[in-house]
Motif scaffolding. Sequence first.
Motif, PDB file in Angstrom:
ATOM      1  N   TYR A  99       0.830  -1.207   0.000  1.00 56.78           N
ATOM      2  CA  TYR A  99       0.000   0.000   0.000  1.00 56.78           C
ATOM      3  C   TYR A  99       0.863   1.256   0.000  1.00 56.78           C
ATOM      4  N   GLU A 102       2.094   1.892  -3.388  1.00 58.48           N
ATOM      5  CA  GLU A 102       1.069   2.475  -4.246  1.00 58.48           C
ATOM      6  C   GLU A 102       0.918   3.971  -3.997  1.00 58.48           C
ATOM      7  N   GLN A 131      -4.983   9.822   4.735  1.00 59.80           N
ATOM      8  CA  GLN A 131      -4.617   8.485   4.260  1.00 59.80           C
ATOM      9  C   GLN A 131      -4.684   7.472   5.392  1.00 59.80           C
ATOM     10  N   ILE A 135      -7.529   4.080   5.653  1.00 60.33           N
ATOM     11  CA  ILE A 135      -7.275   2.639   5.758  1.00 60.33           C
ATOM     12  C   ILE A 135      -7.643   2.098   7.136  1.00 60.33           C
ATOM     13  N   SER A 138     -11.514   1.885   7.374  1.00 61.19           N
ATOM     14  CA  SER A 138     -12.079   0.969   6.378  1.00 61.19           C
ATOM     15  C   SER A 138     -11.975  -0.486   6.799  1.00 61.19           C
ATOM     16  N   CYS A 139     -11.064  -0.795   7.699  1.00 61.87           N
ATOM     17  CA  CYS A 139     -10.845  -2.214   8.033  1.00 61.87           C
ATOM     18  C   CYS A 139     -11.479  -2.626   9.366  1.00 61.87           C
ATOM     19  N   GLY A 183     -13.898  -6.423   0.363  1.00 60.88           N
ATOM     20  CA  GLY A 183     -13.760  -5.139  -0.313  1.00 60.88           C
ATOM     21  C   GLY A 183     -13.336  -5.228  -1.764  1.00 60.88           C
ATOM     22  N   THR A 185     -10.840  -6.764  -3.222  1.00 58.42           N
ATOM     23  CA  THR A 185      -9.450  -7.107  -3.557  1.00 58.42           C
ATOM     24  C   THR A 185      -8.661  -7.777  -2.443  1.00 58.42           C
ATOM     25  N   SER A 186      -9.150  -7.734  -1.215  1.00 58.98           N
ATOM     26  CA  SER A 186      -8.336  -8.176  -0.073  1.00 58.98           C
ATOM     27  C   SER A 186      -8.686  -9.609   0.324  1.00 58.98           C
ATOM     28  N   THR A 205      -3.908  -7.751   1.514  1.00 55.69           N
ATOM     29  CA  THR A 205      -3.821  -6.397   0.948  1.00 55.69           C
ATOM     30  C   THR A 205      -4.736  -5.480   1.752  1.00 55.69           C
ATOM     31  N   SER A 208      -9.780  -2.032   0.129  1.00 58.49           N
ATOM     32  CA  SER A 208     -10.115  -0.956  -0.793  1.00 58.49           C
ATOM     33  C   SER A 208     -11.460  -0.380  -0.391  1.00 58.49           C
ATOM     34  N   SER A 210     -15.043   1.187  -0.131  1.00 57.67           N
ATOM     35  CA  SER A 210     -16.186   1.278  -1.025  1.00 57.67           C
ATOM     36  C   SER A 210     -16.726   2.698  -1.003  1.00 57.67           C
TER      37      SER A 210
END
Length: 219
Positions: A99, A102, A131, A135, A138-139, A183, A185-186, A205, A208, A210
Motif C-alpha cells: 500500500y 502504491e 490516508q 485505511i 475501512s478495516c 472489499g 481485492t483483499s 492487501t 479498498s 467502497s
Amino acid sequence: MNFFNLQSNLKWLGAFFMLCLAFSLGSCTEEIDESNFAIKEELTISEYIASNDDFSLIKVVFDNVKLGKTSDASSLTSVLSTRGNYTAFLPNNVAMQKYLAELGLATVEEMNPEQMGELGVANVEDMTSEQMELIANSCIIDNGDQSAYESADFPTPGSFTMPNLKNRIVTCRADDNGDFIIGGTSKVIKSDIELSNGMLHIVETVISPSNKMLPDLIA
C-alpha cells in the motif's frame, strides 16, 4: 439411670457425627481443582497487534488515527483496547508495504522484510492524516451489541450488514479457491482469531474502501 445413659450416648453420637461431617466437608474442599474456576484471560485486539511484530505498521496507523475531532479524542488503538464487539480485517506488514508503494511513499524493494525497522515506521508516519484515517476506518466494523463477524457469517457474495467506521458498506465474495475476498481485492489469509473484544481476520492487501454508504445499500 438407663435414661440418662441413653441421653448421654445420644449427645456423644451427635457430636461424633458432626465431627465426621466437618472432616468430610474439609476433605472435599481440599480436593477441589481450582483450575476449573480460573478465568481465561484473552487479549484485546490492540494487545494482539502490539504483541505481534508482523502488524507493526498498521499499529502506527491505529496509534495516530483518532475517533473524533476533539483534542482529547481517543486513538483507534485505545478504542480497540476496550470492551466491545469489533470485526477487524487487519493488513499485515506485507500488505502495508504494498500500500505504501502504491502511495509513492516507498517501493517494495525499500520495504522488504529485512529492512523493516525504523525505515518502515518512518514511511508510515509520512502518510497524511487522511490516508491513515481511510485505511484504519475501512478495516474495522463496530458490531455494537451484536457479535463480531466470524467467517461462517460472511456473506458470499454480498455485503456485511454493519458498516465500517467510515460508515461504508464492506463487500465479501469467495474466489475460485473458496478464499474470502473483502472489499473486492483483499484476500483473507487467516480468519477467526477470537479476542476478548472481537474477531480478527488477517488480509494480504489493504481494504479498498467502497464508495457506497449504508443508506445507499438500504435504498
